[in-house]
Design an enzyme around this catalytic site. Structure first.
Site, mmCIF file in Angstrom:
data_model
loop_
_atom_site.group_PDB
_atom_site.id
_atom_site.type_symbol
_atom_site.label_atom_id
_atom_site.label_comp_id
_atom_site.label_asym_id
_atom_site.label_seq_id
_atom_site.Cartn_x
_atom_site.Cartn_y
_atom_site.Cartn_z
ATOM 1 C CD GLU A 1 -2.456 -1.595 2.351
ATOM 2 O OE1 GLU A 1 -2.484 -0.886 3.479
ATOM 3 O OE2 GLU A 1 -2.972 -2.693 2.839
ATOM 4 C CD GLU B 1 -3.869 -5.003 5.463
ATOM 5 O OE1 GLU B 1 -5.028 -5.510 5.430
ATOM 6 O OE2 GLU B 1 -3.629 -3.934 5.543
ATOM 7 C CD GLN C 1 0.091 2.215 5.150
ATOM 8 O OE1 GLN C 1 -0.746 2.634 5.558
ATOM 9 N NE2 GLN C 1 0.561 2.529 3.810
ATOM 10 C CG HIS D 1 -0.717 3.389 14.100
ATOM 11 N ND1 HIS D 1 -2.180 3.630 14.513
ATOM 12 C CD2 HIS D 1 -0.761 3.656 12.789
ATOM 13 C CE1 HIS D 1 -2.920 3.756 13.470
ATOM 14 N NE2 HIS D 1 -2.052 3.589 12.294
#
Lengths: 410, 337
Positions: free
Chosen positions: B29, B60, B82, B129
């Site tokens: 991506e 994914e 990512q 994240h």
């Protein structure tokens, strides 16, 4: 406050259940020869109707009619008949072998023989199939050894996969047959990746993805269509709609969509439906879709409409969820009998020759089975070495596996 | 030798391999035109063309599944997820397919795929994240798991991973992308240009998979760690004055057990440090191995410093992240035990 009645959940049900009279009145089947044959460079938009119809070549009288007819010679059709009969005979023997305890598991193709056998004949050397567990016709029509197939099923000393895989999870790179995985739908996106690789390398080979009606509900199906559409991958994406996913009727996976083929339209992928029990129609559609891929025109989605006559596997009893006589009522009949009748109508075949061939094929299958059994069956002494269990996890055995192999004493 | 950030080193590794081997393709991506959200693939599309480096749909499982198919064809895909936090949709393709393909096909098909994923916390990344999912990979037979801690290793390990005939999960601690981080979030960040391990050789070289590096020689205690926590451990050793031997594992599987064993037998004490949550984390495997291999040399219980068994929080970043204070405390306790 609302004026609406309380909400209720809709759970689709098949028209009939065990004890009921089979009913396929909901399946719309056009007459043979009725569906047009578009040019291969057609836009998906222009052939939307093909995703809701059924391409058929053989009519009730066993004649090949319409624009999709006329691609195969007598000899090619006789070869096709032989492949389907071989697959059926092999299935019957292996089913029996499982019941005799010679292996743990088997899955037969009864009723779906035309799909993989006819499709295989549209492929060229070097093309790669990404099959499910119910496309062994690709191997048989591709000339793979019946002995090797049986050895895999028996997990014996000659098993090409060294006893690591469940029966019927074949693999043959040489025969364009990608390693089968037990995880449904995973191979569908892999087929697209393989096709992208062929395009990246400016090759001429194409890939073929295979999936059942039930497994279209997996996320991988969606990913495959997105990637195939985005990169215009040279891939044919086959959906084998045999009406059943173990005990679950196809309406559960299909939902409100009219057909599985219709799913392709939203991705801008030309989508066709074909009579999966019509060897000539499957082959003609396969040729069309493969030509599109080879000419770099992009992917095609093909729904093969057929019926799973047998149990899902040797671990399944369909009497628990569908009428026992449902397969007899299936309106598209039996692929072997239909091709046989066509060849007889063409004057290329007869009942006598059919019976004789059936006997010859049975002999061939039995002798292959015997040869395989000479290398052992699942519970016999002859089986792959326990050392083989540790090989091939990685390209080179890492230290921790070497220690474990030593600990296992092998 | 020129100094590089970890991002630059990773980009160089892909550049080197794309130029050496036409079968190497890079995708994911935002990886193509834009060059990646962390700039890891910047310039690669312009240099090698869209068929070698390209953007993908946000899927994914599609990225990894397509890579498996490409590898079966004969390419060597180096793909990007990512954030490691988003690898879960691809987990089936990684575990059931990439990892097993060689085994189940008896070598007819292989899967030389590298899956790069930015990993780890310390950046106020919150729950999705910041995760460190390495234990979810080390538990899978058939894949290798790599976590570099500096630019020099990152480049050499990534080149080795791309050349490796087996699938490799390449976890990149994003906190280290621009500079080493020792856990002192209240101090200014040092850039890699001021760190010796920011020196990255030009061109092709490899750091072999399966070999640990001793970052600090010591006699008192062995610290087993990797990724960002290597720098945290160095900081803790310096601040406590404890003569710790710090081993940067670099590859979690296959594991360099010989280096670990030699060190713990020498020091008699062992502290395991990782960002990932404690229970069933990779530290548990390390702990079990050290206990089994070094039992009669151990003078104290093996300690583990890890993330708490909670999802990675946002506001409580520094209460969660196992910083130098927690590592120092564990070192002191292990020495006193």
């Amino acid at each position: 406050m609302t004026d609406n009645a309380p909400l209720s959940l809709h759970v689709p049900e098949p028209a009939v259940r065990p004890g009921d009279t089979p009913d396929f009145s909901n399946i719309r089947i056009p007459r043979a020869g009725q569906v047009a044959r578009p040019e291969v460079d057609v836009d998906a938009e222009a052939i939307r109707d093909l995703a809701f119809s059924v391409i058929r070549v053989l009519n009730r009288d066993g004649e090949a009619v319409g624009p999709w007819a006329g691609l195969l010679s007598d000899d090619e059709l006789l070869e096709g008949l032989r492949h389907m009969m071989t697959l059926r005979a092999f299935d019957a023997r292996m089913q029996m072998a499982q019941r005799q305890g010679k292996t743990s598991f088997y899955m037969q193709h009864m009723g779906e023989e035309a799909v993989s056998c006819a499709f295989r004949k549209a492929l060229s050397p070097g093309d790669m199939n990404f099959p499910t567990y119910r496309q062994a016709g690709l191997l048989i029509a591709g000339g793979y050894s019946l002995v090797d197939m049986a050895c895999q099923i028996y997990s014996n000393t000659h098993d090409p996969l060294k006893g690591r895989q469940l029966p019927v999870m074949y693999s043959s790179r040489e025969h364009g047959f990608f390693s089968i995985s037990g995880n449904l739908a995973t191979q569908y996106i892999q087929a697209v990746g393989w096709a992208m690789a062929s395009a990246i390398k400016n090759d001429t080979k194409i890939a073929v993805g295979w999936i059942g009606d039930g497994a279209t509900a997996e996320s991988d199906f969606h990913a495959a269509l997105v990637f195939a559409s985005t990169y215009r991958a040279p891939v044919v994406l086959n959906i084998v709609n045999n009406q059943w996913a173990i005990s679950t009727f196809q309406g559960i996976a299909r939902g409100g969509s009219g057909t599985f083929a219709a799913r392709g339209l939203g991705f801008g992928i030309p989508a066709l439906r074909v009579d999966g029990n019509d060897y000539l129609a499957v082959h003609a559609v396969a040729k069309w879709a493969c030509e599109r891929a080879r000419r770099n025109l992009g992917p095609t989605l093909v729904e093969h409409v057929t019926y799973r006559v047998g149990a899902h596997s040797t671990s399944d009893d369909p009497a628990g969820y569908r009428p026992k006589t449902e397969s007899e009522a299936w309106p598209l009949g039996d692929p072997v009998i239909r091709l046989k009748n066509h060849l007889i109508a063409r004057g290329a075949w007869s009942e006598e020759r059919h019976k004789q061939t059936e006997a010859e094929i049975l002999d061939t299958v039995i002798s292959a089975q015997k040869e395989a059994e000479s290398f052992g069956t699942l519970h016999s002494e002859q089986r792959p070495s326990a050392r083989d269990m540790f090989e091939g996890v990685f390209s080179q055995m890492p230290p921790h596996l070497r220690r474990q192999r030593q600990e296992a004493g092998v | 030798m020129p100094r590089r950030t970890m991002i630059e080193a990773i980009r160089e590794a892909m550049d080197v391999m794309m130029s050496r081997d036409d079968d190497v393709v890079v995708f994911g991506e935002d990886v193509g035109y834009f060059g990646g959200v962390f700039r890891a693939s910047q310039g690669l599309q312009a240099k090698y063309g869209k068929s070698r480096c390209f953007d993908t749909p946000i899927s994914e499982l599609g990225i990894v599944g397509a890579a498996v198919g490409m590898a079966a064809y004969g390419l060597k895909p180096c793909v990007e997820i990512q954030f490691a936090d988003y690898m879960y949709p691809a987990y089936d393709q990684i575990v059931s397919e990439a990892a097993r393909l060689r085994y189940r096909s008896n070598g007819q098909f292989t899967c030389p795929v590298v899956v790069r994923m930015p990993t780890g916390g310390g950046i106020f990344g919150g729950q999705t994240h910041s995760q460190s999912p390495e234990a979810l990979f080390t538990h899978v037979c058939g894949i290798k798991t790599v976590v570099p801690s500096n630019p020099s290793d990152a480049k050499g390990l990534l080149i080795a991973a791309i050349e490796d005939p087996d699938p490799v999960i390449f976890l990149e601690p994003k906190r280290l992308y621009n500079g080493p981080f020792d856990g002192h979030h209240d101090r200014p960040v040092t850039p890699w240009s001021k760190h010796d391990l920011g020196e990255v050789a030009e061109g092709y070289y490899t750091v072999p998979l399966g070999r640990a590096a001793i970052r600090r020689q010591g006699e008192a205690v062995t610290i087993l760690t990797y990724g960002t926590m290597v720098h945290v451990a160095e900081s803790a050793a310096a601040e406590t004055g404890i003569d710790a031997e710090i081993i940067d594992l670099r590859t979690l599987l296959p594991l360099d057990l010989d280096t670990i064993e030699a060190s713990v037998k020498k020091t008699g004490r062992c502290v395991i440090v990782h960002e990932a949550t404690l229970t069933s984390g990779f530290g548990a495997e390390l702990c079990a191995l050290v206990q089994t291999r070094c039992f009669y040399h151990l003078e104290a219980p093996i300690a583990r410093v890890a993330g708490w068994d909670t999802p990675y929080p946002h506001a409580q970043e520094w209460d969660y992240f196992p910083g130098p204070a927690r590592v120092s405390r564990a070192l002191a306790e292990t020495l006193e035990a």
